[in-house]
Design an enzyme around this catalytic site. Structure first.
Site, PDB file in Angstrom:
ATOM      1  N   ARG A 150       0.815  -1.209   0.000  1.00 44.46           N
ATOM      2  CA  ARG A 150       0.000   0.000   0.000  1.00 44.46           C
ATOM      3  C   ARG A 150       0.854   1.267   0.000  1.00 44.46           C
ATOM      4  NH1 ARG A 150      -3.969   0.402   4.813  1.00 44.46           N
ATOM      5  NH2 ARG A 150      -4.604   2.189   3.622  1.00 44.46           N
ATOM      6  N   ARG A 196      -4.232   8.025  17.067  1.00 47.55           N
ATOM      7  CA  ARG A 196      -3.819   7.020  18.044  1.00 47.55           C
ATOM      8  C   ARG A 196      -2.681   7.611  18.858  1.00 47.55           C
ATOM      9  NH1 ARG A 196      -7.953   5.335  16.923  1.00 47.55           N
ATOM     10  NH2 ARG A 196      -8.560   3.332  16.035  1.00 47.55           N
ATOM     11  N   ARG A 258       1.804  -9.235   9.303  1.00 47.51           N
ATOM     12  CA  ARG A 258       0.567  -8.734   8.708  1.00 47.51           C
ATOM     13  C   ARG A 258      -0.069  -7.646   9.577  1.00 47.51           C
ATOM     14  NH1 ARG A 258      -0.880 -10.706   4.379  1.00 47.51           N
ATOM     15  NH2 ARG A 258      -2.861  -9.627   4.538  1.00 47.51           N
ATOM     16  N   ASP A 262       0.956   0.816   9.147  1.00 46.65           N
ATOM     17  CA  ASP A 262       0.524   2.194   9.389  1.00 46.65           C
ATOM     18  C   ASP A 262       1.341   2.859  10.492  1.00 46.65           C
ATOM     19  OD1 ASP A 262      -0.539   0.415  11.195  1.00 46.65           O
ATOM     20  OD2 ASP A 262      -2.572   1.217  11.128  1.00 46.65           O
ATOM     21  N   SER A 293      -8.772  -4.560  13.915  1.00 44.42           N
ATOM     22  CA  SER A 293      -8.665  -3.888  15.215  1.00 44.42           C
ATOM     23  C   SER A 293      -9.630  -4.471  16.235  1.00 44.42           C
ATOM     24  CB  SER A 293      -8.901  -2.394  15.064  1.00 44.42           C
ATOM     25  OG  SER A 293     -10.154  -2.169  14.477  1.00 44.42           O
ATOM     26  N   SER A 294     -10.615  -5.251  15.778  1.00 41.68           N
ATOM     27  CA  SER A 294     -11.559  -5.805  16.740  1.00 41.68           C
ATOM     28  C   SER A 294     -11.153  -7.197  17.202  1.00 41.68           C
ATOM     29  CB  SER A 294     -12.956  -5.863  16.118  1.00 41.68           C
ATOM     30  OG  SER A 294     -12.919  -6.593  14.924  1.00 41.68           O
ATOM     31  N   GLY A 297      -6.151  -9.305  21.317  1.00 40.77           N
ATOM     32  CA  GLY A 297      -4.702  -9.236  21.304  1.00 40.77           C
ATOM     33  C   GLY A 297      -4.159  -8.171  20.374  1.00 40.77           C
ATOM     34  N   THR A 299      -4.133  -4.839  20.670  1.00 41.15           N
ATOM     35  CA  THR A 299      -3.338  -3.792  21.316  1.00 41.15           C
ATOM     36  C   THR A 299      -1.947  -4.292  21.687  1.00 41.15           C
ATOM     37  OG1 THR A 299      -5.372  -2.875  22.196  1.00 41.15           O
ATOM     38  CG2 THR A 299      -3.345  -2.098  23.176  1.00 41.15           C
ATOM     39  N   GLU A 300      -1.862  -5.542  22.150  1.00 42.54           N
ATOM     40  CA  GLU A 300      -0.547  -6.091  22.516  1.00 42.54           C
ATOM     41  C   GLU A 300       0.366  -6.150  21.297  1.00 42.54           C
ATOM     42  OE1 GLU A 300      -3.479  -7.687  23.599  1.00 42.54           O
ATOM     43  OE2 GLU A 300      -3.244  -6.550  25.458  1.00 42.54           O
TER      44      GLU A 300
END
Ligand SMILES: *[C@@H]1O[C@H](CO)[C@@H](O)[C@H](O)[C@H]1NC(C)=O
Ligand SMILES: *[C@@H]1O[C@H](CO)[C@@H](O)[C@H](O)[C@H]1NC(C)=O
EC number: 2.4.1.-
Length: 334
Positions: A150, A196, A258, A262, A293-294, A297, A299-300
């Site tokens: 991308r 973020r 993966r 960003d 994002s849903s 794990g 956030t970790e």
């Protein structure tokens, strides 16, 4: 003696004045309250009138339109993966935005895009593009399936501005135009809709350990240090920096895991500018189901990426800010 008389007279005079003043003040207060009320009603009516037809802003709108037309537009860089209905929907929407110059669809599937899909999108773009202005549509087909695709360098890009977007989010054109205006006033930095933040972690005694935080943390603290590339403007030079100057280990890491391409882009731009990104307020319509994002794990994993990239860069380049760009035309009062 004479002096005493004068002072007496002055005394009575000021007494009389004071009595009159009392009445006067009553009168004035009542009047000003009414005046204030009338002003508020008039202002409300004026605001409503402006909102419905905008006759008084006619000239300024015309001027703004002229300025926009004399300048270059932006390239839509859309990342997609096997969701053709979403792709059709979002391409069809963005094709109608007036400052759009071209659409590049980043294609990483094993099979190239089908002829029917290509034909369909070409037709849609032609139909939706405003008053004869032509929007170029291109598929950037990649052999390997990597998240780095991308941000692949595009050599013959006509515009400096790139609007990077996922195929499942839609912003109204006026919101995109506004973000583009913000970017034009700060073309070195990243301008986006999804903020973020990272926080230094002190409790576990490790120096320079950071955690990645999502929307709630930004909302709570009013502070952010990244905007995500799923909906952001940046200069095209960062595509070539990402592809050619970024440590290969970081690109390999994002391909393998993966995730976090960003965050890598946020690091790259912050490292180059030593400045924070800019968060733009805008209405988001998510047309697909929620993405990675849903998944648990998440956030970790993102925290792991942040610390990994800090190690690769040799420092933490992200800069905090609390600025938010808001379209003043959409504010009710001031
Ligand atoms: C004002 O608006 C009307 C209708 O929207 C348009 O026809 C006219 O050309 C506008 N005037 C200017 C100066 O742009
Ligand atoms: C980070 O910035 C420094 C100083 O400008 C530069 O030398 C370095 O190459 C940059 N690192 C990356 C990965 O872009």
């Amino acid at each position: 003696m004479g002096g005493g008389d004068v002072s007496k007279e002055m005394g009575t005079c000021s007494l009389a004045y004071r009595r009159g003043d009392h009445k006067l003040r009553k009168f004035v207060t009542a009047r000003s309250a009414k005046f204030l009320l009338l002003s508020i009603i008039a202002f409300a009516l004026l605001t409503l009138a402006c909102r419905s037809s905008r006759p008084w802003f006619n000239t300024s709108i015309a001027v703004a339109d002229q300025i926009s037309r004399s300048r270059k537009g932006y390239t839509l860089l859309m990342n997609t993966w096997k969701r053709y209905d979403l792709l059709k929907k979002s391409v069809s929407h963005y094709a109608s935005c007036s400052r759009l110059d071209s659409i590049h669809i980043v294609w990483s599937e094993p099979n190239p895009p089908s002829e029917s899909l290509k034909k369909y999108l070409e037709k849609v773009v032609k139909k939706k593009a405003r008053d004869g202005h032509e929007v170029e549509l291109r598929f950037d087909v990649n052999r390997e399936d990597s998240l780095n695709n991308r941000f692949k360098e595009i050599r013959d890009l006509k515009t400096d501005a790139v609007f990077s977007i996922d195929d499942d989010i839609i912003f109204p054109c006026h919101t995109v135009d506004f973000a583009f205006n913000v970017w034009e006033s700060a073309p070195e930095t990243m301008v986006g809709f999804v903020p973020r933040v990272h926080w230094p972690e002190q409790s576990n005694g490790k120096a320079d350990y950071y955690t990645y935080s999502g929307w709630w943390s930004v909302w709570w603290s009013g502070t952010y240090s990244m905007v995500l590339s799923k909906a952001a403007f940046f200069h095209k030079k960062y595509l070539s920096l990402y592809t050619n100057n970024m440590p290969a280990s970081i690109r390999e890491f994002t391909t393998k895991n993966r995730n976090c391409e960003d965050i890598a882009m946020s690091f790259l731009i912050a490292n180059a500018t030593n400045a924070p990104p800019i968060w733009v307020k805008g209405k988001i319509y998510e047309i697909g189901s929620t993405g990675i994002s849903s998944i648990g794990g998440h956030t970790e994993k993102r925290t792991h990426c942040v610390n990994r990239f800090v190690a690769e860069f040799g420092r933490m380049p992200l800069v905090y800010t609390s600025m938010k760009a808001v379209d003043s035309r959409s504010l009710w009062f001031w």
